[in-house]
Each structure stands twice: as C-alpha cells, then as structure tokens.
Design an enzyme around this catalytic site. Structure first.
Site, PDB file in Angstrom:
ATOM      1  N   SER A 115      68.160  43.113 128.035  1.00 11.03           N
ATOM      2  CA  SER A 115      67.483  42.567 126.854  1.00 11.03           C
ATOM      3  C   SER A 115      67.423  43.666 125.799  1.00 11.03           C
ATOM      4  O   SER A 115      66.505  44.480 125.810  1.00 11.03           O
ATOM      5  CB  SER A 115      66.076  42.086 127.213  1.00 11.03           C
ATOM      6  OG  SER A 115      66.131  41.033 128.144  1.00 11.03           O
ATOM      7  N   LYS A 190      67.775  35.532 123.692  1.00  7.27           N
ATOM      8  CA  LYS A 190      66.988  35.966 124.851  1.00  7.27           C
ATOM      9  C   LYS A 190      65.570  36.340 124.433  1.00  7.27           C
ATOM     10  O   LYS A 190      64.589  35.911 125.062  1.00  7.27           O
ATOM     11  CB  LYS A 190      67.676  37.156 125.512  1.00  7.27           C
ATOM     12  CG  LYS A 190      66.835  37.912 126.533  1.00  7.27           C
ATOM     13  CD  LYS A 190      66.538  37.103 127.768  1.00  7.27           C
ATOM     14  CE  LYS A 190      65.813  37.970 128.793  1.00  7.27           C
ATOM     15  NZ  LYS A 190      65.508  37.216 130.025  1.00  7.27           N
ATOM     16  N   LYS A 259      58.213  44.187 125.567  1.00 11.53           N
ATOM     17  CA  LYS A 259      59.358  44.651 124.781  1.00 11.53           C
ATOM     18  C   LYS A 259      60.092  43.471 124.151  1.00 11.53           C
ATOM     19  O   LYS A 259      60.427  43.490 122.956  1.00 11.53           O
ATOM     20  CB  LYS A 259      60.315  45.445 125.670  1.00 11.53           C
ATOM     21  CG  LYS A 259      61.572  45.928 124.966  1.00 11.53           C
ATOM     22  CD  LYS A 259      62.701  46.154 125.955  1.00 11.53           C
ATOM     23  CE  LYS A 259      63.174  44.835 126.537  1.00 11.53           C
ATOM     24  NZ  LYS A 259      64.349  44.966 127.412  1.00 11.53           N
TER      25      LYS A 259
END
Length: 324
Positions: A115, A190, A259
């Site tokens: 990611s 994502k 994150k």
C-alpha cells in the site's frame, strides 16, 4: 548454500511466467502467503526479507525458493514483486544507489503489491521508465485469511502491456484482478477502499456500543445488522471472528490502516474534495493507534472505543441488568 543467481528459470510447461525469472522482496504477514501461492503454481522465486531469520525459515520450508543475500542477486530477474510496508521502504529498495533500478535490465517489471502513496508510485514509474523498466502497482484486499486461500482482490495500475506480462502470476494469488487505470491508480483505489473499510468498522463499533449500553446483546444486534441494510464487510467478516471473540487476529495492523487512511485523506486534499467524515475517522484512528500497542491488530481499534466509552461488548448474561 545456493544464491539467487543459481535459480533456474521456470519450467515452461508449468509456471505462470514460463522462462522468466521472478524475485520477491518482503515475506511478512501478506508477503509470505502470496509468495507461497506463486510457488504453489510452479513459479520458482528468488526471495529476500529484511529479517534474515524470516527469510531463512521461508526458504527452508519452500524448496523452490532461494534466498538472496542482497539486491544484486535480483539483477537477472525479469519480474520483481515488492510486498513492503510503505513507500519509504519501497524507495529504499528500488531507488537507492544499489537498488533495483540500478540492478535490473531493460524490459523487466517491478510489481508493487504493498500500500504505497500513489504520487510516489508514479515517481518511481517515471524513474524506472528512464531505464526501460516498467512499474505495475498491484495492491490487494482480503487480508491474510484470503491470501492463504489465494482469494485476494488485486487492484492494478499500469499500462496494458506491463499488466498483461505479469497477470498470469498475479492470477495465482488473486480471485479477481481489476485494472483501475494508469500507474498509481491501484494504490489510490487501495487507500480509498481502506478509508471506507475503516469507516465501516468504527461506525459498527459505535452502533454496537450504543446497543450494549441500552441492554441489547452485541451478538444479537450484530445478527440484526447482518440481516438488514446496515451490514458491511466488517460486520459480516470481522466482528464475530476477531472482535467479539477477542482474538484480534485479522493479520492487518492498526498502524498500517492509519497509514492507508492518511494516504486516502491526502489524496482527497489533492483533489480538493472535503472529507468531513474521513477527517473525523482519521482523528479517531490516530488516537487509537497512539493508545494501543505498536503491533496492535486493526480490529483492536474497537477495544480502544470500548475504553473511551467505558462500555464493553462482552456478551450479556442473564444476570446482567438492562443497562450498564
């Protein structure tokens, strides 16, 4: 002991990428099962992990995997898959003085399955293109449970030819591969997906906590939600298995989700889209991560919300009163 340069190219009759040498860097919670899916399809791998012990265990348990001592042993790879925690580490591996771009030959492909920040993925792709190297972003959704079943969703960013060249390999670990758009699009999708996923998890926690305070058993209310319009992926797959069971073992860390939430909110900012709900979620999630252990699973955010509200989602017993 054999090195990466000793690995033969894949048997054309069996491997998804016949006569091509494949490397993989990152053997963590998601990297290890994805690598095993590749190996199970007949694709030999050159592998490396920052943890030498984890790399040694993986190689000992997978006969078609050969450990690499450093990045120079990926020099003759046609494809290198990265499954790393964040863009900083991707940049260290790919853009450093002795990184992958300095090792790989023209015509090779780097596949980033972690990611990462979309803008940084595009920067990497531009730097790689100057050396004749293609970059495909291919982050996944489904967690460790679905990785173990080779049942992941894979979000693809990149040009058609580059994606076509690695699709057979990715199909060995993904049930559904979706080409989102140009390079960086997969990582954007994502992050946005995880923003929505985290929102659903926290919203469900608030509903269950209110219900529990009122006197409704959490499992009973969860059954109502999952039979009704309020259900979401968290209520259907995470609450009973990981939260109400108190196992908190989904395999995806709370800090990693923070994150991804941050990446999504920054992307929204760049697009001049206000995110009132998203900003609130980011604040709650950030506070939870600061309160929890550094290695906490993302489902433990609900435990933080229980502490915050002084309400527990433990099952109501016959001796409980109708309210706490």
């Amino acid at each position: 002991m054999s090195t990466g340069s000793d690995v033969a190219v894949a048997d054309a009759a069996h491997a998804p990428l016949p006569n091509r040498k494949v490397g993989l860097i990152g053997l963590g919670a998601m990297g290890a099962p994805i690598a095993q899916n590749f190996l199970g399809s007949g694709q030999p791998l050159v592998v490396r992990d920052a943890d030498p012990a984890a790399q040694k265990r993986f190689v000992e348990n997978n006969r078609m995997a050969v450990g690499a001592g450093d990045l120079t042993e990926f020099a003759d790879c046609d494809v290198v898959v990265l499954i790393l925690p964040n863009s900083d580490i991707v940049d260290q591996v790919a853009l450093g003085d002795d990184g992958l771009l300095a090792q790989l030959g023209a015509g090779s492909v780097i596949v980033d399955m972690g990611s990462s920040v979309p803008a940084r993925t595009r920067y990497l792709a531009q730097a790689a293109a100057g050396r004749g190297i293609a970059v495909v972003d291919a982050p996944v959704s489904g967690g460790v449970t679905r990785a173990l079943k080779a049942d992941l969703a894979v979000m693809l960013g990149g040009d058609d030819d580059a994606i076509a060249s690695v699709r057979p390999l990715l199909e060995t670990t993904g049930r559904r591969l979706i080409h989102i758009g140009p390079v960086g699009s997969g990582h954007a999708a994502k992050a946005l997906n995880n923003l929505l996923s985290a929102t659903g998890l926290v919203a469900a926690a608030e509903v269950l906590l209110v219900g529990r305070k009122f006197g409704i058993d959490p499992s009973t209310l969860l059954s109502v939600i999952n039979a009704s319009s309020g259900r979401n992926q968290a209520t259907e797959t995470k609450y009973e298995q990981f939260i109400l069971s108190r196992t908190y073992a989904s395999g995806f860390g709370a800090a990693l989700m923070r994150k991804d939430i941050g990446i999504a909110l920054e992307l929204a900012h760049q697009q001049d889209i206000p995110t009132v709900l998203g900003n609130a979620l980011g604040q709650v999630w950030g506070d939870a991560v600061e309160s929890l252990d550094a290695t906490a699973d993302h489902t433990e955010v609900v435990r933080y919300l229980e502490q915050l509200t002084a309400v527990s989602l433990d099952e109501i017993t016959p001796t409980d009163s109708t309210s706490d």
